[in-house]
Design a protein around this motif. Sequence first.
Motif, PDB file in Angstrom:
ATOM      1  N   UNK A 198     -25.647  11.869 -32.365  1.00 31.39           N
ATOM      2  CA  UNK A 198     -25.016  10.502 -32.004  1.00 31.39           C
ATOM      3  C   UNK A 198     -23.666  10.224 -32.675  1.00 31.39           C
ATOM      4  N   UNK A 199     -23.142  10.946 -33.651  1.00 32.50           N
ATOM      5  CA  UNK A 199     -21.810  10.764 -34.240  1.00 32.50           C
ATOM      6  C   UNK A 199     -20.954  11.372 -33.231  1.00 32.50           C
ATOM      7  N   UNK A 200     -21.224  12.631 -32.745  1.00 31.37           N
ATOM      8  CA  UNK A 200     -20.478  13.241 -31.950  1.00 31.37           C
ATOM      9  C   UNK A 200     -20.150  12.490 -30.543  1.00 31.37           C
ATOM     10  N   UNK A 201     -21.221  11.545 -29.953  1.00 28.83           N
ATOM     11  CA  UNK A 201     -21.056  11.111 -28.553  1.00 28.83           C
ATOM     12  C   UNK A 201     -20.011  10.015 -28.951  1.00 28.83           C
ATOM     13  N   UNK A 202     -19.881   9.444 -29.849  1.00 27.64           N
ATOM     14  CA  UNK A 202     -18.865   8.032 -30.186  1.00 27.64           C
ATOM     15  C   UNK A 202     -17.780   8.551 -30.763  1.00 27.64           C
ATOM     16  N   UNK A 203     -17.786   9.558 -31.776  1.00 24.46           N
ATOM     17  CA  UNK A 203     -16.592   9.874 -32.626  1.00 24.46           C
ATOM     18  C   UNK A 203     -16.250  11.346 -32.651  1.00 24.46           C
ATOM     19  N   UNK A 204     -16.764  12.118 -31.699  1.00 25.53           N
ATOM     20  CA  UNK A 204     -16.618  13.634 -31.724  1.00 25.53           C
ATOM     21  C   UNK A 204     -15.523  14.029 -30.614  1.00 25.53           C
ATOM     22  N   UNK A 205     -14.866  15.148 -30.776  1.00 23.42           N
ATOM     23  CA  UNK A 205     -14.072  15.835 -29.846  1.00 23.42           C
ATOM     24  C   UNK A 205     -14.213  17.264 -30.142  1.00 23.42           C
ATOM     25  N   UNK A 206     -14.090  18.106 -29.161  1.00 24.77           N
ATOM     26  CA  UNK A 206     -14.002  19.645 -29.343  1.00 24.77           C
ATOM     27  C   UNK A 206     -13.144  20.180 -28.397  1.00 24.77           C
ATOM     28  N   UNK A 207     -12.143  21.033 -29.096  1.00 21.55           N
ATOM     29  CA  UNK A 207     -10.955  21.793 -28.103  1.00 21.55           C
ATOM     30  C   UNK A 207     -11.827  22.837 -27.238  1.00 21.55           C
ATOM     31  N   UNK A 208     -11.219  22.920 -26.056  1.00 21.25           N
ATOM     32  CA  UNK A 208     -11.575  24.179 -25.247  1.00 21.25           C
ATOM     33  C   UNK A 208     -11.410  25.246 -25.867  1.00 21.25           C
ATOM     34  N   UNK A 209     -12.330  26.291 -26.147  1.00 23.74           N
ATOM     35  CA  UNK A 209     -12.248  27.267 -26.872  1.00 23.74           C
ATOM     36  C   UNK A 209     -11.004  28.298 -26.518  1.00 23.74           C
ATOM     37  N   UNK A 210     -10.693  28.215 -25.153  1.00 29.86           N
ATOM     38  CA  UNK A 210      -9.556  29.052 -24.774  1.00 29.86           C
ATOM     39  C   UNK A 210      -8.278  28.519 -25.508  1.00 29.86           C
ATOM     40  N   UNK A 211      -8.140  27.436 -25.789  1.00 29.16           N
ATOM     41  CA  UNK A 211      -6.953  26.675 -26.420  1.00 29.16           C
ATOM     42  C   UNK A 211      -6.985  27.076 -27.825  1.00 29.16           C
TER      43      UNK A 211
END
Length: 303
Positions: A119-132
């Motif tokens: 739930x926390x990730x759905x509203x407050x999360x982000x993840x960089x594309x692993x290639x970057x």
Amino acid sequence: MSFTTDIKRELCRAPFASRCCVRAECYGLLLFAAGFSQSRIRLQSDSAAVRRRARQLLGKCAGVSFAAAGEKGHTLLLEEPEQVARVFQAFGYEYSSAALHLNRAMVEEDCCRIAFLRGAFLTGGSCLEPGKGYHLELATSHYNVARETALLLEEMGLPCGFVSRRGNYVLYYKDSSVIEDLIGQMGAGNAAMHFRLQKVEKDFRNNINRKVNCETANLGKTVEAAARQCQAIRVLEQAGQLEALPEPLRRTAQVRMEHPEESLSELLRYFDPPLSKPGLNNRLRKLEQLAGQWQQAQGPSAL
């Protein structure tokens, strides 16, 4: 479409589990939403899947419903005091309380802790594309919630970094293995597999680049050394010193001048009897030393 969006869409397809996990997921979604206070609850997301799941979770847990706001309807609002109070009560808060804390009763079980993070990730999360690069974060506007969630993650064997950024408190990871594991545990198995494949590809590319750079650097050193050695031999030849040298040195000078672009290893095949690489290197160094000594003895006029 970003990698973060892919993760969130997959998380939104996760089936609703037990009552306690549904509450834990909704709790994480609210604490890491754009706004969660006595005056209003505000959730903002470009993803229709996230907004739909937020409505479902809030309806199941508190019996209330968000209203769409904003030109594109990407913002969900809950401003009716009675409904906001029901949400606070559903998660064990006093409606008059000013500061929010993490209610540990909501995350006692391991399954509930994972649901809370989802739930926390759905509203407050982000993840960089692993290639970057490797970076996953959870951001909330509540200091106490951030600190207490960091402690919870440490108890789960997932210690995170902590930083304040533009009025928000950010929990973050930069370890690729931890990020991959966390994405998978939250319920985004396909995204975790994609992350793993991208990581392998990136590591493979980096290894290739390191090898190419190393070989390029070694080639540069070889060319530089060969040019220096040939120049020394020319100095000795022009000075009439070359013919006076011992036969092994003359032979070495001849081979080097005939093959100016080859490495020491490649030059060894022209010697009979065979010569070791250190032996050849010593001979060439001796030729450079002799040329240097002659130039020094002759003074500026020899340059």
